[in-house]
Motif scaffolding. Sequence first.
Motif, PDB file in Angstrom:
ATOM      1  N   PHE A 258       3.324 -46.385 -18.592  1.00  0.00           N
ATOM      2  CA  PHE A 258       4.173 -47.091 -19.315  1.00  0.00           C
ATOM      3  C   PHE A 258       3.811 -46.965 -20.715  1.00  0.00           C
TER       4      PHE A 258
ATOM      5  N   HIS B 126       5.178 -41.841 -12.543  1.00  0.00           N
ATOM      6  CA  HIS B 126       4.673 -43.104 -11.789  1.00  0.00           C
ATOM      7  C   HIS B 126       5.677 -43.533 -10.741  1.00  0.00           C
ATOM      8  N   ASP B 127       7.118 -43.369 -10.746  1.00  0.00           N
ATOM      9  CA  ASP B 127       7.820 -43.920  -9.691  1.00  0.00           C
ATOM     10  C   ASP B 127       9.018 -43.130  -9.125  1.00  0.00           C
TER      11      ASP B 127
ATOM     12  N   ALA C   9      14.379 -41.894  -9.170  1.00  0.00           N
ATOM     13  CA  ALA C   9      15.489 -42.993  -9.179  1.00  0.00           C
ATOM     14  C   ALA C   9      14.907 -44.075 -10.157  1.00  0.00           C
ATOM     15  N   PHE C  10      13.836 -44.762  -9.832  1.00  0.00           N
ATOM     16  CA  PHE C  10      13.412 -45.932 -10.684  1.00  0.00           C
ATOM     17  C   PHE C  10      13.285 -45.337 -12.177  1.00  0.00           C
TER      18      PHE C  10
ATOM     19  N   LEU D 297      16.252 -45.642 -14.410  1.00  0.00           N
ATOM     20  CA  LEU D 297      16.517 -47.163 -14.738  1.00  0.00           C
ATOM     21  C   LEU D 297      15.481 -47.423 -15.859  1.00  0.00           C
ATOM     22  N   VAL D 298      14.318 -47.350 -15.679  1.00  0.00           N
ATOM     23  CA  VAL D 298      13.225 -47.567 -16.525  1.00  0.00           C
ATOM     24  C   VAL D 298      13.267 -46.949 -17.976  1.00  0.00           C
TER      25      VAL D 298
ATOM     26  N   LEU E 182      16.002 -48.114 -20.765  1.00  0.00           N
ATOM     27  CA  LEU E 182      15.850 -49.373 -21.091  1.00  0.00           C
ATOM     28  C   LEU E 182      14.658 -49.274 -22.030  1.00  0.00           C
ATOM     29  N   MET E 183      13.405 -48.476 -21.852  1.00  0.00           N
ATOM     30  CA  MET E 183      12.370 -48.221 -22.437  1.00  0.00           C
ATOM     31  C   MET E 183      12.888 -47.806 -23.838  1.00  0.00           C
TER      32      MET E 183
ATOM     33  N   VAL F 135      14.471 -50.595 -25.832  1.00  0.00           N
ATOM     34  CA  VAL F 135      13.391 -51.202 -26.725  1.00  0.00           C
ATOM     35  C   VAL F 135      12.745 -50.717 -27.969  1.00  0.00           C
TER      36      VAL F 135
ATOM     37  N   LEU G  23      10.166 -52.793 -14.852  1.00  0.00           N
ATOM     38  CA  LEU G  23      11.242 -52.749 -14.624  1.00  0.00           C
ATOM     39  C   LEU G  23      12.240 -54.296 -14.686  1.00  0.00           C
TER      40      LEU G  23
ATOM     41  N   PHE H  62      15.235 -58.070 -20.849  1.00  0.00           N
ATOM     42  CA  PHE H  62      15.349 -57.764 -22.059  1.00  0.00           C
ATOM     43  C   PHE H  62      16.499 -57.297 -22.583  1.00  0.00           C
TER      44      PHE H  62
END
Lengths: 104, 528
Positions: free
Chosen positions: A8, A62-63, A66-67, A70-71, A74-75, A78, B343, B349
């Motif tokens: 991450f 890492h995930d 699918a995940f 989503l990550v 949003l990353m 940020v 997540l 956030f």
Amino acid sequence: MISSIVCFALALAFALAGCAALAVSQIRNWRKVMGTAAAAPKSARRTGWALSIAALIPCVIHDGVAFAMLVWPLMLAVAALAIAMALAYHPRILTPIAARFRQP
Amino acid sequence: MEAFRRSMSGLHTWAGVVCSALLFAMFWMGTLSVFDREIDQWMKPQLRLSPDVAADAPASLDRTLQPLLAELGDRSALYIYLPKEREPTLRVGYDDAETWTVRHLDPATGAELTGPDSLAGTGFIFPFHFSFHISWVGLGYWIAGFLAMAMLALLASGIIIHRKIFAEFFTFRPDRKARRATLDLHNMTSLVALPFHVMLPLTGLFIFFSIYLPWSIALPFGGDTEAFFDEMYGTKTVEAAGETAPMASLDTMLAIAEARWRARDPDGTVRPDVIELHRWGDANARVSVQQVFPARAIAMRRQTITFDGVTGAILSEYTAPPVRTAHAWLAGLHFIQFDHWVLRWLYFFGGLTGCAMIATGLLFWLRSRVSRRRGADARFWAMQATTVASVTGIILATGAFLVANRLLPEDASFLGEDRAALEVWVFAMTWVAALQHAVLRQAAAWGEQCWVIAGFALAAACLNAATTGDHPLAAGAAGLWSVASLDLALLATAVVAGLAARRMGGSTSRHTRSPTVAVANTNPEPAE
């Protein structure tokens, strides 16, 4: 645990670098950061997109896809907010990144 | 194209002005709901068990549950939620005369965890998000659905009226006039997390499809909702036989279920997390061992094995059909019950970004009215007061809710309201007080309410340390990461709110003075 932190942190680093490159590729921001009236180089935009998309890779590793789907967005959110705040309050932070794209 | 853009601008403005107050409340409570179980642990100290307790193999479920099952008898449905990282207790839920009752047990010893009663995160904050606690004719669900549709309309119209999306993506100019800076921030908070802002109202609407589109059930199932739920969720109602019988072992049933699922899914991701007991103690008893909240999947897919309560034999197995799985995936995007701390914080956030988007939208509208020299008209004062009350007001009320939780004695009761209800009364009355304050103080209320938020946040963290002794260092040492994180988040909130209050403290202007002062200045003889 360590692998999570590495993955991450790497994703965030790519996202920040990508958003920084995309930000300085815009003329208004380029002039703010570099202090010159020159045009922003195209390579900044291409590199910015590439780095931002590359941030997806550690997330997938890492995930799984699918995940990661989503990550990753949003990353990027940020990172984009962080870069925008840097541009607003301390534009000089981005000078080292912008300098890499400066045409000789 | 220009006319279309103008009409979309009109839609965006009016939908925003009408809906933003309640939308902010929904977004704020939704953002907090990301950590609803952590808030539960903070507000109900009796639930503060270290997640390492859950990690150890639980003691025999039969032995642990025996006293409680003996007491609760053969209810038509009893739900046992096995411990997991975010909720390390063994939770038992049932309907007690139409009221949903929840009790927690220590999974290792079986002792019931009693303490001060509170609705906390899962009982107050989360339901506020999707129904505003308005249960009369399901009106709360309809308001939430209407607001979700309004949010989608606002996002679509916002994109259409925003001319230069990429060129202004990173633009935030705090050095320019307040109106320009506010619009920059509104655009930026909307754009950077746009997929998130679109996905949440949309998936929220999908979750309640059976309320908004009841014909989806009526037509295929002839209006038989029980048949619908049987097929989609694998539930079955069980009639009591009337005669008691000794029950088989729950531990054996759990082991059988785990073994069967592991055989199908070797990497061991399918584990039981909910056990439904139907008519326990009766000859017709059924036990449903289910997986409802997979740890590493988005879809809240349901796998169920139903056992006969007396013999322990498998009666039926259920796996969610494809349509249900698709719906479960969409719902799972919204409910986020999977295990993924990064997540979860990213969702938090995103939620805060959404709150900032709504608040800056309202602020921009107010500043536009001021700059157009509309002057002191009643609609402006009303809108300004409403804006302050809906943004800092609700945040402030949440702070009061947390402080009241730490201060109210365990047996608190007033005018027939129990402790949990009294906490909600504190929330409601503080919110109303914030509105009154905003009506009187107008623009100055922003800074003043930020100071109050800082005060409440700091007080809540300090009171937690004082009343429970679990200050961040002690909580961290005991493995209570949720409590420590919440205290640190409260302290961070206090700092941010304090800084915001200081920044706002200096600015006053002719248009933002309160109406009573403005009237007194122009009219030498007050009306009263």
